[in-house]
Enzyme design. Sequence first.
Site, short mmCIF file in Angstrom:
data_model
loop_
_atom_site.label_atom_id
_atom_site.label_comp_id
_atom_site.label_asym_id
_atom_site.label_seq_id
_atom_site.Cartn_x
_atom_site.Cartn_y
_atom_site.Cartn_z
N HIS A 100 0.84 -1.20 0.00
CA HIS A 100 0.00 0.00 0.00
C HIS A 100 0.87 1.24 0.00
O HIS A 100 1.97 1.25 0.56
CB HIS A 100 -0.93 0.02 1.22
CG HIS A 100 -0.22 -0.28 2.51
ND1 HIS A 100 0.10 -1.56 2.90
CD2 HIS A 100 0.26 0.55 3.47
CE1 HIS A 100 0.74 -1.52 4.06
NE2 HIS A 100 0.86 -0.25 4.42
N HIS A 102 0.94 5.10 1.25
CA HIS A 102 0.30 6.07 2.13
C HIS A 102 0.32 7.45 1.46
O HIS A 102 1.36 7.87 0.93
CB HIS A 102 1.08 6.23 3.44
CG HIS A 102 1.14 5.02 4.31
ND1 HIS A 102 0.39 4.89 5.46
CD2 HIS A 102 1.87 3.89 4.22
CE1 HIS A 102 0.68 3.74 6.04
NE2 HIS A 102 1.58 3.10 5.31
P1 5GP Z 1 2.28 -0.03 7.15
O1 5GP Z 1 2.98 0.16 8.46
O2 5GP Z 1 2.12 -1.50 6.81
O3 5GP Z 1 2.90 0.77 6.04
O4 5GP Z 1 0.88 0.62 7.33
C1 5GP Z 1 -0.29 -0.08 7.62
C2 5GP Z 1 -1.37 0.95 7.80
O5 5GP Z 1 -2.62 0.30 7.74
C3 5GP Z 1 -1.30 1.68 9.15
O6 5GP Z 1 -1.18 3.09 8.91
C4 5GP Z 1 -2.59 1.30 9.82
O7 5GP Z 1 -3.15 2.36 10.55
C5 5GP Z 1 -3.48 0.89 8.67
N1 5GP Z 1 -4.46 -0.12 8.99
C6 5GP Z 1 -4.24 -1.28 9.69
N2 5GP Z 1 -5.37 -2.00 9.78
C7 5GP Z 1 -6.33 -1.28 9.15
C8 5GP Z 1 -7.72 -1.49 8.92
O8 5GP Z 1 -8.32 -2.49 9.34
N3 5GP Z 1 -8.38 -0.54 8.22
C9 5GP Z 1 -7.75 0.58 7.75
N4 5GP Z 1 -8.50 1.46 7.08
N5 5GP Z 1 -6.45 0.82 7.95
C10 5GP Z 1 -5.75 -0.10 8.63
#
Ligand code: 5GP
Length: 140
Positions: A100, A102
């Site tokens: 993903h 951001h």
């Molecule tokens: P990463 O650290 O993998 O780059 O970011 C994962 C992101 O996914 C985090 O910013 C977290 O807040 C978001 N996230 C985790 N679980 C969920 C969820 O169930 N729904 C949504 N909308 N965001 C999520």
Amino acid sequence: MDDCIFCSIIRREAQASVVYEDDEVLAFMDIFPVNPGHTLVIPKGHYPSLRDLPPAIGGRIFQVAMQIERAIRNSDIPDEGTNLLLADGAVAGQEVFHLHLHVIPRLSGDRAGFRFSSANRAMPNRFALDGQAAKIKAGM
Ligand code: 5GP
Ligand code: ZN
């Protein structure tokens, strides 16, 4: 993937506030936003890592992120700057292993981490930089 939260969101088995959807890409609000407007742009396919992601889908994700950034800037959501952030691998901070991108509106004083201060970095000599450039160039 059955146990992937983002795949569940794509299938609408888990709730999300969706801002964009097409055949290849979905974008929705991050559930723990750094700031209001923090959006995640994901491929609809379950690609855990950048190396799994077809480059054309990567291009689409970046395009959608740019559209979202512009829409945020034109809205009344506060936005003094933006980080587009992609964490690939646990060491890079990836927590959800469905790739993903951001889109994070930034505000002065928001105290979000992640600083690239040149004060903490050494400057390699040209020989070292040329060596790294040659290795990367050879793989492209
Ligand atoms: P990463 O650290 O993998 O780059 O970011 C994962 C992101 O996914 C985090 O910013 C977290 O807040 C978001 N996230 C985790 N679980 C969920 C969820 O169930 N729904 C949504 N909308 N965001 C999520
Ligand atoms: Zn998934």
